[in-house]
Design a protein around this motif. Structure first.
Motif, PDB file in Angstrom:
ATOM      1  N   SER A 298       0.816  -1.220   0.000  1.00 47.33           N
ATOM      2  CA  SER A 298       0.000   0.000   0.000  1.00 47.33           C
ATOM      3  C   SER A 298       0.844   1.261   0.000  1.00 47.33           C
ATOM      4  O   SER A 298       0.368   2.325  -0.416  1.00 47.33           O
ATOM      5  CB  SER A 298      -0.932  -0.006   1.217  1.00 47.33           C
ATOM      6  N   MET A 299       2.085   1.164   0.462  1.00 44.56           N
ATOM      7  CA  MET A 299       2.967   2.335   0.438  1.00 44.56           C
ATOM      8  C   MET A 299       3.276   2.783  -0.982  1.00 44.56           C
ATOM      9  O   MET A 299       3.662   3.927  -1.212  1.00 44.56           O
ATOM     10  CB  MET A 299       4.268   2.024   1.183  1.00 44.56           C
ATOM     11  N   GLU A 300       3.082   1.887  -1.946  1.00 45.28           N
ATOM     12  CA  GLU A 300       3.334   2.217  -3.353  1.00 45.28           C
ATOM     13  C   GLU A 300       2.046   2.437  -4.132  1.00 45.28           C
ATOM     14  O   GLU A 300       2.088   2.639  -5.348  1.00 45.28           O
ATOM     15  CB  GLU A 300       4.137   1.089  -4.001  1.00 45.28           C
ATOM     16  N   LYS A 301       0.910   2.392  -3.453  1.00 46.02           N
ATOM     17  CA  LYS A 301      -0.384   2.522  -4.130  1.00 46.02           C
ATOM     18  C   LYS A 301      -1.196   3.638  -3.478  1.00 46.02           C
ATOM     19  O   LYS A 301      -2.083   3.386  -2.658  1.00 46.02           O
ATOM     20  CB  LYS A 301      -1.160   1.204  -4.038  1.00 46.02           C
ATOM     21  N   PRO A 302      -0.937   4.893  -3.810  1.00 42.00           N
ATOM     22  CA  PRO A 302      -1.640   6.004  -3.146  1.00 42.00           C
ATOM     23  C   PRO A 302      -3.155   5.998  -3.353  1.00 42.00           C
ATOM     24  O   PRO A 302      -3.888   6.512  -2.509  1.00 42.00           O
ATOM     25  CB  PRO A 302      -1.001   7.249  -3.757  1.00 42.00           C
ATOM     26  N   LEU A 303      -3.620   5.426  -4.456  1.00 40.49           N
ATOM     27  CA  LEU A 303      -5.066   5.363  -4.699  1.00 40.49           C
ATOM     28  C   LEU A 303      -5.659   4.036  -4.255  1.00 40.49           C
ATOM     29  O   LEU A 303      -6.853   3.795  -4.439  1.00 40.49           O
ATOM     30  CB  LEU A 303      -5.363   5.584  -6.184  1.00 40.49           C
ATOM     31  N   GLY A 304      -4.832   3.159  -3.679  1.00 43.92           N
ATOM     32  CA  GLY A 304      -5.310   1.850  -3.294  1.00 43.92           C
ATOM     33  C   GLY A 304      -5.323   0.902  -4.475  1.00 43.92           C
ATOM     34  O   GLY A 304      -4.838   1.222  -5.570  1.00 43.92           O
ATOM     35  N   ILE A 305      -5.933  -0.264  -4.279  1.00 47.75           N
ATOM     36  CA  ILE A 305      -6.037  -1.256  -5.362  1.00 47.75           C
ATOM     37  C   ILE A 305      -7.488  -1.569  -5.697  1.00 47.75           C
ATOM     38  O   ILE A 305      -7.758  -2.352  -6.612  1.00 47.75           O
ATOM     39  CB  ILE A 305      -5.304  -2.555  -4.984  1.00 47.75           C
ATOM     40  N   GLY A 306      -8.417  -0.947  -4.985  1.00 44.21           N
ATOM     41  CA  GLY A 306      -9.829  -1.181  -5.238  1.00 44.21           C
ATOM     42  C   GLY A 306     -10.433  -2.183  -4.268  1.00 44.21           C
ATOM     43  O   GLY A 306      -9.734  -3.072  -3.769  1.00 44.21           O
ATOM     44  N   PRO A 307     -11.731  -2.066  -3.998  1.00 45.93           N
ATOM     45  CA  PRO A 307     -12.391  -2.981  -3.065  1.00 45.93           C
ATOM     46  C   PRO A 307     -12.462  -4.400  -3.616  1.00 45.93           C
ATOM     47  O   PRO A 307     -12.636  -4.618  -4.817  1.00 45.93           O
ATOM     48  CB  PRO A 307     -13.789  -2.368  -2.918  1.00 45.93           C
TER      49      PRO A 307
END
Length: 416
Positions: A298-307
């Protein structure tokens, strides 16, 4: 559904009062429905959606005291909406966010209607208690196969009542249990048998859920609640009553659970579930391993990965609400969620021991909410209906306190 005020024409006040009474009854029924979520969309969602819309037509008011809650939840949902943009296949993502949005709106709704009339609090808690008793009885009877269709109320040989998951069923019973304990400690001794009977039903329901999170939550809530009651009450005799009744109640419940353990089925599952760390917790890609990998990702995914995406990459869901807020709502959702939790708990703490008509309900909701924040480290609570209800109750009581202080400065009684 709007409270009658001095600024409204006198001829309209009876009609407004009648609307308010009907609205309060509908709220109580909605809370009652929150205990029955076998399938989705549940009756709670359908009824509450209509109720919130109807209330908005009749003048739902969001005050300055409740506005920060609305703002934080909007930011939370903005983060969730942005997370949808990174999904290659939306699938059920939009529906997941729609449910999140509804639940966020329900928290604001409860806060607003409680601020409007604090007399709605006993209606809410009585309805919650009724739902808890019924769903606990369904779970207990279903566990022992004592009713037709018993399998509908169990999952993996664990009681789940009228819920989809034992891990939600057990925590749902925590606040009603504290409500009964408060009655046991403060009401005339003649009402003690009813309170004790209700507590036995809830305690057995929690036990048969075989949810370690639910066991820990309910134990923490009871101990913390008694401790807060001891802090609040300065009378020595009353403190002695609290200690004696709490001790007797504990011994009584423990005795009832020991009787339940005489069943070989119950005892075997208890021994298995009572282990602090299960194989699916500490093993390769187990719960804690997934937490570590998920936070690093998550530290590399500022928008998240989606629900719902995390479970397609790993054996199970996040099972950590902080990680869930990062993966499904992005950094913005994570910051909004953490801010919401800290702000809500600080609000409740500031007003926890004040002598107000709504103080017992604030105390119950605040203690229960702390417990839910704690178990959020090992389970996802972002779609728990009663979690948002607890948030709304704390903010509604805080808004009542702000209003009572304004009225006190104006020379008006605080409870009006």
């Amino acid at each position: 559904m709007i409270a009658a005020t001095a600024s409204r024409p006198a001829v309209l006040r009876p009609q407004l009062a009648a609307i308010s009474i009907v609205g309060s009854g509908l709220v109580a029924f909605a809370v009652f429905l929150s205990g029955f979520v076998i399938a989705e969309p549940a009756p709670y969602e359908v009824f509450m959606t209509g109720l919130i819309g109807l209330w908005a037509v009749f003048g739902l008011r969001i005050s300055r005291a409740v506005a920060p809650l609305l703002a934080l939840l909007i930011l939370f949902m903005v983060g969730g909406t942005l997370s949808l943009t990174v999904m290659s296949d939306l699938g059920t993502g939009p529906m997941y966010m729609a449910v999140s949005g509804f639940l966020c709106l329900s928290a604001v709704f409860f806060a607003a209607i409680i601020e409007d009339r604090h007399q709605r609090l006993p209606l809410i808690f009585n309805a919650w208690l009724a739902a808890a008793i019924i769903t606990a009885l369904l779970g207990i009877l279903g566990y022992f196969g004592a009713i037709p269709g018993a399998s509908n109320f169990t999952l993996y040989d664990r009681a789940k009542g009228a819920f989809q998951d034992p891990n939600v069923f057990g925590p749902f019973l925590a606040a009603p249990a504290l409500y009964l304990i408060h009655g046991l400690l403060t009401q005339p001794i003649g009402r003690a048998p009813l309170n004790i009977a209700g507590l036995l039903v809830l305690a057995l329901g929690v036990f048969l859920s075989f949810s370690r999170a639910a066991w820990a939550l309910n134990l923490f809530c009871i101990v913390a609640f008694v401790f807060v009651m001891l802090l609040k009450e300065r009378n020595g005799l009353f403190r002695l009553r609290i200690l004696v009744l709490a001790l007797c109640g504990t011994l009584f419940i423990v005795g009832a659970l020991l009787v339940a353990l005489q069943s070989e089925q119950v005892a075997a599952l208890f021994l298995s579930r009572s282990q602090l760390v299960q194989d699916y917790d500490g093993g390769h890609l187990g719960r804690f391993d997934r937490h570590r990998i998920g936070f690093l990702m998550s530290m590399e995914k500022p928008l998240g990965i989606g629900p719902m995406v995390f479970s397609t990459m790993f054996p199970e869901d996040e099972h950590n609400v902080l990680l869930k807020s990062l993966t499904s709502y992005g950094w913005l959702g994570f910051v909004s969620y953490v801010t919401l939790v800290l702000w809500t708990l600080s609000l409740g703490f500031r007003f926890l021991l004040l002598n107000r008509p709504w103080q017992p309900y604030l105390m119950i909701a605040w203690v229960t909410l702390i417990g839910h924040v704690g178990i959020g480290n090992v389970i996802d609570t972002d779609h728990w209906r009663h979690f948002y209800m607890l948030v709304g109750i704390v903010w509604g009581c805080a808004a009542l306190e702000y209003r009572s202080r304004r009225r006190a400065r104006a020379g008006r009684p605080a409870g009006q």
